[in-house]
Design a protein around this motif. Structure first.
Motif, mmCIF file in Angstrom:
data_model
loop_
_atom_site.group_PDB
_atom_site.id
_atom_site.type_symbol
_atom_site.label_atom_id
_atom_site.label_comp_id
_atom_site.label_asym_id
_atom_site.label_seq_id
_atom_site.Cartn_x
_atom_site.Cartn_y
_atom_site.Cartn_z
ATOM 1 N N VAL A 297 -5.209 35.494 -5.571
ATOM 2 C CA VAL A 297 -4.105 34.735 -6.324
ATOM 3 C C VAL A 297 -2.882 35.614 -6.402
ATOM 4 O O VAL A 297 -1.695 35.059 -5.942
ATOM 5 N N ASP A 298 -2.951 36.867 -6.442
ATOM 6 C CA ASP A 298 -1.914 37.834 -6.659
ATOM 7 C C ASP A 298 -1.247 37.870 -5.249
ATOM 8 O O ASP A 298 0.132 37.908 -4.949
ATOM 9 N N ARG A 299 -2.168 37.659 -4.032
ATOM 10 C CA ARG A 299 -1.615 37.724 -2.663
ATOM 11 C C ARG A 299 -1.147 36.559 -2.255
ATOM 12 O O ARG A 299 -0.394 36.363 -1.242
ATOM 13 N N GLY A 300 -1.368 35.179 -2.814
ATOM 14 C CA GLY A 300 -1.044 34.058 -2.302
ATOM 15 C C GLY A 300 -1.897 33.670 -1.190
ATOM 16 O O GLY A 300 -1.299 32.802 -0.542
ATOM 17 N N GLU A 301 -3.302 34.033 -1.228
ATOM 18 C CA GLU A 301 -3.997 33.706 -0.033
ATOM 19 C C GLU A 301 -4.471 32.278 -0.272
ATOM 20 O O GLU A 301 -4.790 32.040 -1.303
ATOM 21 N N THR A 302 -4.723 31.518 0.610
ATOM 22 C CA THR A 302 -5.364 30.225 0.736
ATOM 23 C C THR A 302 -6.628 30.044 0.661
ATOM 24 O O THR A 302 -7.478 29.495 0.090
ATOM 25 N N ILE A 303 -7.383 30.968 1.424
ATOM 26 C CA ILE A 303 -9.109 30.929 1.586
ATOM 27 C C ILE A 303 -9.368 32.460 1.191
ATOM 28 O O ILE A 303 -9.094 33.212 1.709
ATOM 29 N N CYS A 304 -10.125 32.202 0.291
ATOM 30 C CA CYS A 304 -10.860 33.629 -0.276
ATOM 31 C C CYS A 304 -12.172 33.618 -0.018
ATOM 32 O O CYS A 304 -12.874 32.751 -0.743
ATOM 33 N N VAL A 305 -12.779 34.304 0.696
ATOM 34 C CA VAL A 305 -14.239 34.552 0.890
ATOM 35 C C VAL A 305 -14.593 35.993 0.460
ATOM 36 O O VAL A 305 -14.449 36.787 1.319
ATOM 37 N N PRO A 306 -15.286 36.233 -0.859
ATOM 38 C CA PRO A 306 -15.264 37.557 -1.520
ATOM 39 C C PRO A 306 -15.911 38.480 -0.682
ATOM 40 O O PRO A 306 -15.654 39.632 -0.701
ATOM 41 N N GLY A 307 -16.893 38.068 0.072
ATOM 42 C CA GLY A 307 -17.844 39.163 0.826
ATOM 43 C C GLY A 307 -17.536 39.072 2.346
ATOM 44 O O GLY A 307 -18.248 39.787 2.960
ATOM 45 N N LEU A 308 -16.459 38.614 2.805
ATOM 46 C CA LEU A 308 -16.038 38.589 4.187
ATOM 47 C C LEU A 308 -15.381 39.630 4.357
ATOM 48 O O LEU A 308 -14.111 39.989 4.096
ATOM 49 N N PRO A 309 -15.834 40.733 5.461
ATOM 50 C CA PRO A 309 -15.307 42.042 5.570
ATOM 51 C C PRO A 309 -14.241 41.822 6.872
ATOM 52 O O PRO A 309 -13.442 42.815 6.740
#
Length: 267
Positions: free
Chosen positions: A222-234
């Motif tokens: 949210v702080d970065r303004g990302e559209t897709i967040c996959v918490p475990g994606l390296p």
């Protein structure tokens, strides 16, 4: 009067929702916590208040028309800076085994509710020129073509995967629509998480993420303004590859000529 921004979090009584409440309280937000279970919400609220947040408890069942209408009215009040649509239910079963009444209930909770609540809150966010929409989906949104994963059979999930795929498409398209408005849209797609979800099947299992880590990733996105967040994606480049495949599919498939493989064969 508090000057902290206000976030409404659905499904906040346990699991990822509770972790989100604590993470955003730590991040300087006051909270509206929405769920069905007052006793559990009060416990989450007490911990959030201990982190400096002012908390409003809102009891509603988003799987019912009445509950969703009440939540939409609250979202439309004009005081929110952030909406986090986290409430959901698995309903893992072959489609033929899902009761007709459950079809409507599960779809409303998993797919309709995020859209309805976003529609309710969006006018006030656009008027302010700031704020965010967060939807919590699942990596299963991308699993439609998978029968197995690393030789392990995938669970029956037709209705759930369809709803979460809809949420991903909705949020990504909305993010493009909101470009330049100051309002962001983020969809969070966790994998397996150690919560009470699905009877706690993931708790104590290897390779399972904590709800707290999912909440941390959400706050960063949210702080970065990302559209897709996959918490475990390296490798973030995986999402770039996804978009390139989508682009190629839409461009290459949009032709006036029938593709060779669909030409009628001679008798």
């Amino acid at each position: 009067m508090s000057r902290r921004p206000l976030a409404l979090i659905t499904g906040a009584s346990s699991g990822i929702g509770a972790a989100l409440a604590h993470t955003f309280a730590d991040g300087g937000y006051d909270l509206v916590l929405l769920a069905r279970r007052r006793d559990r919400l009060e416990q989450v609220a007490a911990r959030a208040e201990g982190r400096g947040a002012t908390v409003e408890i809102f009891i509603a069942d988003l799987a019912t028309p009445e509950g969703l209408d009440a939540a939409a009215d609250r979202a439309a009040r004009g005081d929110l800076r952030l909406l986090i649509s986290n409430a959901g239910a698995g309903g893992y079963a072959p489609l033929r085994d899902v009761a007709a009444a459950d079809l409507d209930r599960l779809w409303r909770l998993n797919a309709t509710a995020p859209v309805t609540l976003t529609h309710a809150v969006l006018p006030s966010l656009l008027d302010k020129g700031e704020g965010g929409i967060v939807t919590v989906a699942s990596l299963l949104a991308f699993s439609a073509g998978l029968a197995t994963l690393n030789t392990v059979p995938m669970p029956p999930r037709t209705l759930y995967a369809a709803a979460k795929s809809a949420t991903v498409a909705f949020t990504r398209t909305l993010a493009t629509e909101l470009t330049g408005t100051g309002v962001s849209a983020t969809v969070v797609c966790p994998g397996r998480v150690a919560t009470e979800w699905s009877g706690g099947a993931n708790q104590g299992q290897p390779g399972v993420m904590s709800a707290e880590d999912v909440a941390t990733a959400t706050a960063v996105a949210v702080d970065r303004g990302e559209t897709i967040c996959v918490p475990g994606l390296p490798e973030i480049t995986t999402l770039d590859q996804l978009q390139e495949v989508e682009r190629a599919l839409v461009i290459d498939g949009n032709r006036s000529e029938l593709a060779q493989q669909y030409l009628p064969t001679a008798p």
